[in-house]
Design a protein around this motif. Sequence first.
Motif, mmCIF file in Angstrom:
data_model
loop_
_atom_site.group_PDB
_atom_site.id
_atom_site.type_symbol
_atom_site.label_atom_id
_atom_site.label_comp_id
_atom_site.label_asym_id
_atom_site.label_seq_id
_atom_site.Cartn_x
_atom_site.Cartn_y
_atom_site.Cartn_z
ATOM 1 N N SER A 1 6.960 2.843 -7.693
ATOM 2 C CA SER A 1 5.560 3.245 -7.456
ATOM 3 C C SER A 1 5.068 4.128 -8.601
ATOM 4 N N SER A 2 3.862 3.816 -9.102
ATOM 5 C CA SER A 2 3.281 4.590 -10.214
ATOM 6 C C SER A 2 2.325 5.673 -9.721
ATOM 7 N N ALA B 1 2.012 6.427 -0.279
ATOM 8 C CA ALA B 1 3.257 6.720 -1.011
ATOM 9 C C ALA B 1 4.351 5.719 -0.649
ATOM 10 N N LYS C 1 4.426 -2.307 11.919
ATOM 11 C CA LYS C 1 4.269 -0.909 11.460
ATOM 12 C C LYS C 1 2.981 -0.296 12.004
ATOM 13 N N ASN D 1 0.400 -5.077 1.399
ATOM 14 C CA ASN D 1 0.492 -5.747 0.084
ATOM 15 C C ASN D 1 1.912 -6.284 -0.052
HETATM 16 O O1 PMT Z 1 1.863 3.457 -6.662
HETATM 17 P P1 PMT Z 1 1.492 2.074 -7.183
HETATM 18 O O2 PMT Z 1 2.326 1.657 -8.354
HETATM 19 O O3 PMT Z 1 0.016 1.937 -7.421
HETATM 20 O O4 PMT Z 1 1.879 1.017 -6.036
HETATM 21 C C1 PMT Z 1 1.182 1.033 -4.837
HETATM 22 C C2 PMT Z 1 2.114 0.789 -3.671
HETATM 23 C C3 PMT Z 1 2.754 -0.571 -3.774
HETATM 24 C C4 PMT Z 1 3.215 1.854 -3.622
HETATM 25 C C5 PMT Z 1 1.232 0.901 -2.375
HETATM 26 O O5 PMT Z 1 0.256 -0.092 -2.426
HETATM 27 C C6 PMT Z 1 2.061 0.743 -1.115
HETATM 28 O O6 PMT Z 1 2.276 -0.332 -0.613
HETATM 29 N N1 PMT Z 1 2.541 1.887 -0.567
HETATM 30 C C7 PMT Z 1 3.507 1.921 0.575
HETATM 31 C C8 PMT Z 1 4.861 1.544 0.076
HETATM 32 C C9 PMT Z 1 5.916 1.615 1.136
HETATM 33 O O7 PMT Z 1 6.822 2.379 0.994
HETATM 34 O O8 PMT Z 1 5.695 0.891 2.207
HETATM 35 P P2 PMT Z 1 6.673 0.871 3.497
HETATM 36 O O9 PMT Z 1 6.365 -0.415 4.132
HETATM 37 O O10 PMT Z 1 8.074 1.178 3.138
HETATM 38 O O11 PMT Z 1 6.128 2.088 4.359
HETATM 39 C C10 PMT Z 1 5.164 1.935 5.371
HETATM 40 C C11 PMT Z 1 4.280 3.148 5.455
HETATM 41 O O12 PMT Z 1 5.023 4.274 5.923
HETATM 42 C C12 PMT Z 1 3.665 3.580 4.135
HETATM 43 O O13 PMT Z 1 2.350 4.051 4.418
HETATM 44 C C13 PMT Z 1 4.550 4.729 3.666
HETATM 45 O O14 PMT Z 1 3.815 5.680 2.912
HETATM 46 C C14 PMT Z 1 4.981 5.336 4.991
HETATM 47 N N2 PMT Z 1 6.332 5.919 4.987
HETATM 48 C C15 PMT Z 1 7.425 5.145 4.819
HETATM 49 C C16 PMT Z 1 8.691 5.701 4.888
HETATM 50 C C17 PMT Z 1 8.801 7.082 5.140
HETATM 51 N N3 PMT Z 1 9.991 7.642 5.205
HETATM 52 N N4 PMT Z 1 7.711 7.830 5.290
HETATM 53 C C18 PMT Z 1 6.474 7.278 5.223
HETATM 54 O O15 PMT Z 1 5.458 7.996 5.343
#
Ligand code: PMT
Length: 399
Positions: free
Chosen positions: A210-211, A274, A337, A349
């Motif tokens: 992630s950027s 994040a 989720k 995404n």
């Molecule tokens: O930062 P970029 O390079 O612009 O890329 C953007 C991105 C791909 C990071 C962004 O668009 C994105 O998809 N962010 C979520 C990435 C992710 O970790 O998804 P997840 O499916 O693992 O998590 C689901 C949700 O729970 C997310 O909102 C995440 O922030 C949150 N989460 C997950 C795990 C955790 N321990 N705590 C959380 O809050």
Amino acid sequence: MKGKRILLGITGGIAAYKIAFLIRLLKKKEADVKCIMTPASCDFISPLTIATLSENPVYIDFWNQKDGTWTNHVDLGMWPDVFLIAPLTANTLAKLIHGQSDNLLTATFLSAKSPVIVAPAMDLDMYIHPATKRNLAQLELDGVQIIPAESGELASGLVGQGRLAEPENIVAVLEEFFAKSNAFQGQKVLITAGPTYERIDPVRFIGNHSSGKMGFEIAKVFLSQGAEVTLISGPTKEKLTHKNLILHSIQTAEEMLAEVQSCWKTMNVGVFAAAVADYRPESPEVQKIKKNEERMTINLVKNPDILAWAGANKTENQKLVGFALETNDAEKHGFDKLKRKNLDFIVVNTLEDKGAGFGVDTNRIKIIDKSNKLISFELKPKHQVALDIVNYLKENIES
Ligand code: PMT
């Protein structure tokens, strides 16, 4: 429009004469108007007319030849609430999409921190030429709002689309813009962005790609609409300063959780973009691990789910948006989720889509909301994606 700062860029087309009327209307509405004119526009309307009506000096050249001072296009770009370019000629349009900066107006466009709105005006054949259409489409993709030319009699004698939108109509667009740009006035928004780094030893960590771009673009859109933003970000190269921004830089999921917990109950909205590491090393080493063994094992323990915590502690008046980054069965995982973390909607995404997800400047998203409605968006620059997300929140989620 009282006190709103409008930077008006005037380019060299016959429709420039209408700008005198536009400035009169804006001044009647008590806007603060400053104008930049391209040298060509001075052939169509006098800088003296523009200066008199706008009650401000007019900016034309990089250098003030009388006293040798430099006109700072960066300061000009920082000044306005909106930068309006009207009329926008085909020539300046072509320069804008290529990032040319051969005059003060085009240089200021590149420096502008505010939203930009343009009102093109040109002859019928120029307006419908594929090159113009292509350039306008690109400008829109770059995040610029376009007020389409109107139809009617043109200076050439032809009749069709190409006339500058009437000054009253341009004012109406600006009024709508300002109404929208205050949509989050007085609202507190919490955003998480970027990766987390989970320490293995003093020199190594578990991280991800992630950027931070997606989260920072969302922060920019909320700030432009009047919100007070708290942005909690993992390590990133992105930079953002704004009078309404509080930025907390963290490294680990536990640090991110602590920041979220300290402010969530004061927030109206949370957007969690994040990419948080799901696991962290159980016992990070104090010294650098030496490569003595052929194999090594790192015990990992589960990190707290920060978004799930916010969802579990959400009041009825708070809106919560999560992200899901998937590599397969994106919708299915997104739905899961959304429910599990008690969200108002989730932005899905997937790395299956080229140009979407980590690192890149574009993204392709689907929104699934709590009534199970699913909306698909095209691949777009992340700034536009951020606008889509904020607009969806504004227009579809009741507080
Ligand atoms: O930062 P970029 O390079 O612009 O890329 C953007 C991105 C791909 C990071 C962004 O668009 C994105 O998809 N962010 C979520 C990435 C992710 O970790 O998804 P997840 O499916 O693992 O998590 C689901 C949700 O729970 C997310 O909102 C995440 O922030 C949150 N989460 C997950 C795990 C955790 N321990 N705590 C959380 O809050």
